[in-house]
Design a protein around this motif. Structure first.
Motif, PDB file in Angstrom:
ATOM      1  N   LEU A  91       0.821  -1.209   0.000  1.00  0.00           N
ATOM      2  CA  LEU A  91       0.000   0.000   0.000  1.00  0.00           C
ATOM      3  C   LEU A  91       0.856   1.261   0.000  1.00  0.00           C
ATOM      4  O   LEU A  91       2.013   1.236   0.459  1.00  0.00           O
ATOM      5  N   PRO A  92       0.293   2.378  -0.443  1.00  0.00           N
ATOM      6  CA  PRO A  92       0.967   3.668  -0.243  1.00  0.00           C
ATOM      7  C   PRO A  92       0.943   4.025   1.240  1.00  0.00           C
ATOM      8  O   PRO A  92       0.265   3.352   2.034  1.00  0.00           O
ATOM      9  N   PRO A  93       1.651   5.063   1.653  1.00  0.00           N
ATOM     10  CA  PRO A  93       1.636   5.458   3.066  1.00  0.00           C
ATOM     11  C   PRO A  93       0.211   5.717   3.552  1.00  0.00           C
ATOM     12  O   PRO A  93      -0.653   6.148   2.789  1.00  0.00           O
ATOM     13  N   ILE A  94      -0.025   5.451   4.835  1.00  0.00           N
ATOM     14  CA  ILE A  94      -1.341   5.699   5.419  1.00  0.00           C
ATOM     15  C   ILE A  94      -1.702   7.170   5.237  1.00  0.00           C
ATOM     16  O   ILE A  94      -0.903   8.059   5.519  1.00  0.00           O
ATOM     17  N   GLY A  95      -2.921   7.413   4.739  1.00  0.00           N
ATOM     18  CA  GLY A  95      -3.359   8.781   4.490  1.00  0.00           C
ATOM     19  C   GLY A  95      -4.459   9.204   5.443  1.00  0.00           C
ATOM     20  O   GLY A  95      -4.990   8.406   6.215  1.00  0.00           O
ATOM     21  N   ASP A  96      -4.798  10.480   5.373  1.00  0.00           N
ATOM     22  CA  ASP A  96      -5.811  11.058   6.263  1.00  0.00           C
ATOM     23  C   ASP A  96      -6.774  11.907   5.426  1.00  0.00           C
ATOM     24  O   ASP A  96      -6.366  12.901   4.827  1.00  0.00           O
ATOM     25  N   GLN A  97      -8.034  11.503   5.384  1.00  0.00           N
ATOM     26  CA  GLN A  97      -9.018  12.254   4.600  1.00  0.00           C
ATOM     27  C   GLN A  97      -9.355  13.587   5.234  1.00  0.00           C
ATOM     28  O   GLN A  97      -9.923  14.466   4.575  1.00  0.00           O
ATOM     29  N   SER A 102     -14.754  12.042   2.138  1.00  0.00           N
ATOM     30  CA  SER A 102     -14.145  11.478   0.934  1.00  0.00           C
ATOM     31  C   SER A 102     -13.613  10.065   1.122  1.00  0.00           C
ATOM     32  O   SER A 102     -12.739   9.627   0.376  1.00  0.00           O
ATOM     33  N   CYS A 103     -14.149   9.314   2.092  1.00  0.00           N
ATOM     34  CA  CYS A 103     -13.585   7.996   2.394  1.00  0.00           C
ATOM     35  C   CYS A 103     -13.640   7.032   1.209  1.00  0.00           C
ATOM     36  O   CYS A 103     -12.739   6.198   1.047  1.00  0.00           O
ATOM     37  N   VAL A 104     -14.670   7.124   0.373  1.00  0.00           N
ATOM     38  CA  VAL A 104     -14.783   6.224  -0.776  1.00  0.00           C
ATOM     39  C   VAL A 104     -13.615   6.428  -1.737  1.00  0.00           C
ATOM     40  O   VAL A 104     -13.005   5.468  -2.211  1.00  0.00           O
ATOM     41  N   SER A 105     -13.291   7.681  -2.024  1.00  0.00           N
ATOM     42  CA  SER A 105     -12.170   7.954  -2.923  1.00  0.00           C
ATOM     43  C   SER A 105     -10.836   7.579  -2.297  1.00  0.00           C
ATOM     44  O   SER A 105      -9.898   7.199  -3.011  1.00  0.00           O
ATOM     45  N   TRP A 106     -10.742   7.689  -0.983  1.00  0.00           N
ATOM     46  CA  TRP A 106      -9.511   7.239  -0.331  1.00  0.00           C
ATOM     47  C   TRP A 106      -9.356   5.725  -0.441  1.00  0.00           C
ATOM     48  O   TRP A 106      -8.267   5.220  -0.729  1.00  0.00           O
ATOM     49  N   ALA A 107     -10.440   4.994  -0.230  1.00  0.00           N
ATOM     50  CA  ALA A 107     -10.369   3.537  -0.310  1.00  0.00           C
ATOM     51  C   ALA A 107     -10.121   3.065  -1.742  1.00  0.00           C
ATOM     52  O   ALA A 107      -9.247   2.222  -2.001  1.00  0.00           O
ATOM     53  N   TYR A 110      -7.046   6.274  -3.722  1.00  0.00           N
ATOM     54  CA  TYR A 110      -5.737   6.410  -3.059  1.00  0.00           C
ATOM     55  C   TYR A 110      -5.126   5.043  -2.762  1.00  0.00           C
ATOM     56  O   TYR A 110      -3.987   4.762  -3.154  1.00  0.00           O
ATOM     57  N   TYR A 111      -5.873   4.182  -2.077  1.00  0.00           N
ATOM     58  CA  TYR A 111      -5.305   2.896  -1.678  1.00  0.00           C
ATOM     59  C   TYR A 111      -5.348   1.855  -2.795  1.00  0.00           C
ATOM     60  O   TYR A 111      -4.309   1.322  -3.198  1.00  0.00           O
ATOM     61  N   LEU A 112      -6.556   1.561  -3.303  1.00  0.00           N
ATOM     62  CA  LEU A 112      -6.667   0.444  -4.240  1.00  0.00           C
ATOM     63  C   LEU A 112      -6.006   0.741  -5.573  1.00  0.00           C
ATOM     64  O   LEU A 112      -5.246  -0.084  -6.085  1.00  0.00           O
ATOM     65  N   LYS A 113      -6.284   1.903  -6.168  1.00  0.00           N
ATOM     66  CA  LYS A 113      -5.698   2.184  -7.484  1.00  0.00           C
ATOM     67  C   LYS A 113      -4.189   2.342  -7.386  1.00  0.00           C
ATOM     68  O   LYS A 113      -3.459   1.898  -8.285  1.00  0.00           O
ATOM     69  N   LYS A 268      -7.912  -7.663   8.216  1.00  0.00           N
ATOM     70  CA  LYS A 268      -7.150  -6.431   8.428  1.00  0.00           C
ATOM     71  C   LYS A 268      -7.616  -5.394   7.406  1.00  0.00           C
ATOM     72  O   LYS A 268      -7.662  -5.668   6.197  1.00  0.00           O
ATOM     73  N   VAL A 269      -7.951  -4.208   7.886  1.00  0.00           N
ATOM     74  CA  VAL A 269      -8.578  -3.185   7.047  1.00  0.00           C
ATOM     75  C   VAL A 269      -7.818  -1.875   7.196  1.00  0.00           C
ATOM     76  O   VAL A 269      -7.510  -1.440   8.321  1.00  0.00           O
ATOM     77  N   VAL A 270      -7.502  -1.245   6.073  1.00  0.00           N
ATOM     78  CA  VAL A 270      -6.808   0.039   6.115  1.00  0.00           C
ATOM     79  C   VAL A 270      -7.843   1.162   6.127  1.00  0.00           C
ATOM     80  O   VAL A 270      -8.803   1.158   5.365  1.00  0.00           O
ATOM     81  N   ASN A 271      -7.621   2.107   7.016  1.00  0.00           N
ATOM     82  CA  ASN A 271      -8.520   3.242   7.186  1.00  0.00           C
ATOM     83  C   ASN A 271      -7.868   4.500   6.623  1.00  0.00           C
ATOM     84  O   ASN A 271      -6.686   4.491   6.243  1.00  0.00           O
ATOM     85  N   SER A 272      -8.625   5.583   6.602  1.00  0.00           N
ATOM     86  CA  SER A 272      -8.118   6.853   6.043  1.00  0.00           C
ATOM     87  C   SER A 272      -8.211   7.969   7.086  1.00  0.00           C
ATOM     88  O   SER A 272      -8.594   9.091   6.771  1.00  0.00           O
ATOM     89  N   TRP A 273      -7.842   7.633   8.330  1.00  0.00           N
ATOM     90  CA  TRP A 273      -7.866   8.614   9.412  1.00  0.00           C
ATOM     91  C   TRP A 273      -6.464   8.897   9.947  1.00  0.00           C
ATOM     92  O   TRP A 273      -6.313   9.371  11.069  1.00  0.00           O
TER      93      TRP A 273
END
Length: 312
Positions: A91-97, A102-107, A110-113, A268-273
């Motif tokens: 994954l890229p570095p953990i991000g913060d929305q 904008s959590c959908v675009s982060w998931a 940012y993360y998946l793409k 295990k789930v990556v969050n955007s906080w």
């Protein structure tokens, strides 16, 4: 007469200049207001910290939703699967929305793409040039109204137009009105997705384990109540099985499943906080949440949708 015309021109220029200066002095929030008082996209943690969410296609009543015409089929589940699997190193570095729904675009972006492009390129390092910008998809969908979005709209945009890097299209949690240029759209085209499918909800735990072993993370829309992200008896940040009261205020949130552990009995789930939240930005969600999606009698039904998306 010439003097009068000249004076009129000067006054017009001065007024335009003042208007520009006034707008420049406004904060981004004032130029593009966000309703920070709304609780529809806010989750308050146990310590009182407020985090933003924003998944608009989460039901909030325990029901699981999917498009029967776009269900993942013919997935071959191995007779044996590893006890543990973790894709988080890709994954890229953990991000913060931040303060934006904008959590959908982060998931998804940012993360998946970024994950997909990372695997495709074989580049083992991340930088702003190869991390996909959540603002590119989020801004085009919200058009200046920074509210929640759906996986369907976001994934359709990723299929139609692709994604662009953070270097080219920076993210700001204070604004969502900036739109891409024609050149930026051209830059996004090589980073398109090809399709996405829903998980039906049947045999979901084994399906998700199989997908993860095939290096395919799973997007989820999740209903959060006050138990989300609490620390369990083993010190893990987790969403444990419990009876959910859907009449009590809760919010819907999008995240990306990137691993599992049978020892933890959870995905295990990556969050955007941000990295300071949870287990360095991650949370564990009990297997029961995924086992229960088709069981109307279960008390812990918090997964509203689960989707896999494919690189072009």
């Amino acid at each position: 007469m010439k003097n009068q015309i000249f004076i009129c021109i000067i006054l017009t220029c001065l007024l335009a200049s003042c208007a520009t200066d006034f707008n420049d002095n406004l904060s981004v929030e004032q130029q593009n207001p966000i309703d920070y008082e709304s609780t529809e996209t806010q989750f308050t943690s146990e310590d009182g910290t407020v985090y933003f969410t924003g998944a608009s296609n989460c039901t909030g009543d325990g029901s699981y939703v999917f498009d029967e015409d776009k269900v993942l089929e013919a997935l071959v589940i191995p007779t044996t699967l590893p006890e543990v699997l973790d894709l988080s190193s890709f994954l890229p570095p953990i991000g913060d929305q931040g303060r934006q729904g904008s959590c959908v675009s982060w998931a998804a972006t940012y993360y998946l793409k970024s994950f997909q492009e990372h695997l495709e390129s074989g580049d083992l390092s991340y930088n702003p040039d190869n991390i996909m910008s959540p603002a590119y998809t989020y801004n085009q969908i919200t058009m200046g109204t920074c509210e929640g979005t759906s996986f369907e709209n976001t994934l359709d945009l990723l299929i139609d137009k692709g994604a662009i890097s953070l270097e080219s299209f920076p993210y700001s949690d204070s604004s969502c009105n900036i739109q891409p240029t024609g050149n930026q759209d051209l830059e996004a085209e090589p980073n398109k997705m090809s399709d996405y499918k829903y998980l039906s909800g049947d045999n979901m735990v084994l399906e998700m384990k199989t997908l993860l072993n095939n290096q395919t993370p799973v997007l989820i829309s999740t209903f959060l109540d006050s138990e989300f992200g609490k620390t369990d008896e083993n010190g893990l940040t987790k969403y444990q099985e419990h009876d959910v009261d859907y009449d009590v205020e809760g919010v819907c949130h999008a995240m990306l499943v990137v691993g599992y552990s049978n020892e933890n009995n959870a995905f295990k789930v990556v969050n955007s906080w941000g990295q300071a939240w949870g287990d360095n930005g991650f949370v564990w969600i009990d297997y029961a949440a995924f086992d229960n999606v088709t069981d109307d009698t279960a008390g812990f039904r918090v997964i509203s949708s689960a989707i896999v998306a494919y690189d072009l």
